[in-house]
Design an enzyme around this catalytic site. Structure first.
Site, PDB file in Angstrom:
ATOM      1  N   ASP A 187       0.949  -1.007  -0.058  1.00 54.08           N
ATOM      2  CA  ASP A 187       0.196  -0.036   0.099  1.00 54.08           C
ATOM      3  C   ASP A 187       0.802   1.328  -0.028  1.00 54.08           C
ATOM      4  O   ASP A 187       1.990   1.087   0.468  1.00 54.08           O
ATOM      5  CB  ASP A 187      -0.813  -0.036   1.304  1.00 54.08           C
ATOM      6  CG  ASP A 187      -1.728   1.130   1.384  1.00 54.08           C
ATOM      7  OD1 ASP A 187      -2.579   1.470   0.406  1.00 54.08           O
ATOM      8  OD2 ASP A 187      -1.524   2.080   2.406  1.00 54.08           O
TER       9      ASP A 187
ATOM     10  N   ASP B 134       0.012   4.927   0.891  1.00 51.95           N
ATOM     11  CA  ASP B 134       0.097   5.872   1.957  1.00 51.95           C
ATOM     12  C   ASP B 134      -0.327   5.212   3.255  1.00 51.95           C
ATOM     13  O   ASP B 134      -1.237   4.577   3.521  1.00 51.95           O
ATOM     14  CB  ASP B 134      -1.229   6.887   1.703  1.00 51.95           C
ATOM     15  CG  ASP B 134      -0.888   7.534   0.289  1.00 51.95           C
ATOM     16  OD1 ASP B 134      -0.134   8.070   0.125  1.00 51.95           O
ATOM     17  OD2 ASP B 134      -2.110   7.798  -0.362  1.00 51.95           O
TER      18      ASP B 134
END
Length: 186
Positions: A18, A20
């Site tokens: 991922d 952020d």
């Protein structure tokens, strides 16, 4: 936190992250590359994977595009900056749709994981997804991949408790994956 291992040994053909809150600081709807800040240990974790010859990618929901808060160009510029600061990842895949769009790519659905695996030329089942929230874990599961949850302030306690695998930080997660593979590469 309930630290657990990576949940089952097996082939690791690629590691997907991922963006952020996992690789870089979470700046909501960030369209400004100058605000990109790698999280502690992110560059070192990626360097370890590169040294082991394990391809890497990013799978990221970017609903700011669909909400009209960002443009595709904004997201690409932020991704390019993150890619530079992190030493380069092999693929970047993101979903531009808002949560209510019903698309198949928005995490927790499997589309981003499947597409990143396709781009890397590996089966999703040989990928590990590392993220900071339940949507990352569920997207991995839906695609047939493994997952490691690296909790942060945005991670709910129940997400930690139900995750099949957790690590206290990104570097630990990657070191565990590398230790369990014993250096074996597909």
């Amino acid at each position: 936190m309930n630290p657990r291992g990576t949940g089952g040994r097996g082939r690791v053909a690629a590691v997907l992250f991922d963006r952020d809150g996992t690789l870089v600081e979470d700046v909501p709807y960030n369209g400004d590359p100058t605000r990109v800040r790698p999280l502690p240990g992110a560059r070192q974790a990626l360097d370890l994977l590169r040294a082991a010859g394990i391809p890497t990618g990013v799978v990221s929901n970017q609903s700011g595009i669909g909400r009209g808060l960002l443009t595709d160009t904004d997201v690409r510029r932020v991704n390019d900056r993150a890619n530079t600061l992190l030493g380069g990842l092999d693929t970047w895949v993101y979903c531009p749709h808002p949560p209510d769009a019903g698309c198949g790519c928005r995490k927790p659905r499997p589309g981003l994981v499947i597409e990143a695996a396709r781009r890397l030329g590996v089966p999703p089942s040989d990928c590990v997804v590392i993220g900071d929230i339940e949507a990352d874990v569920l997207a991995a599961r839906a695609a047939g991949a493994r997952s490691v949850l690296v909790p942060n302030a945005a991670t709910l306690p129940e997400e930690v408790e139900t995750a099949p695998s957790t690590a206290p930080d990104l570097l630990t997660a990657v070191r565990r994956l590398l230790a369990e593979t014993g250096g074996d590469r597909p």
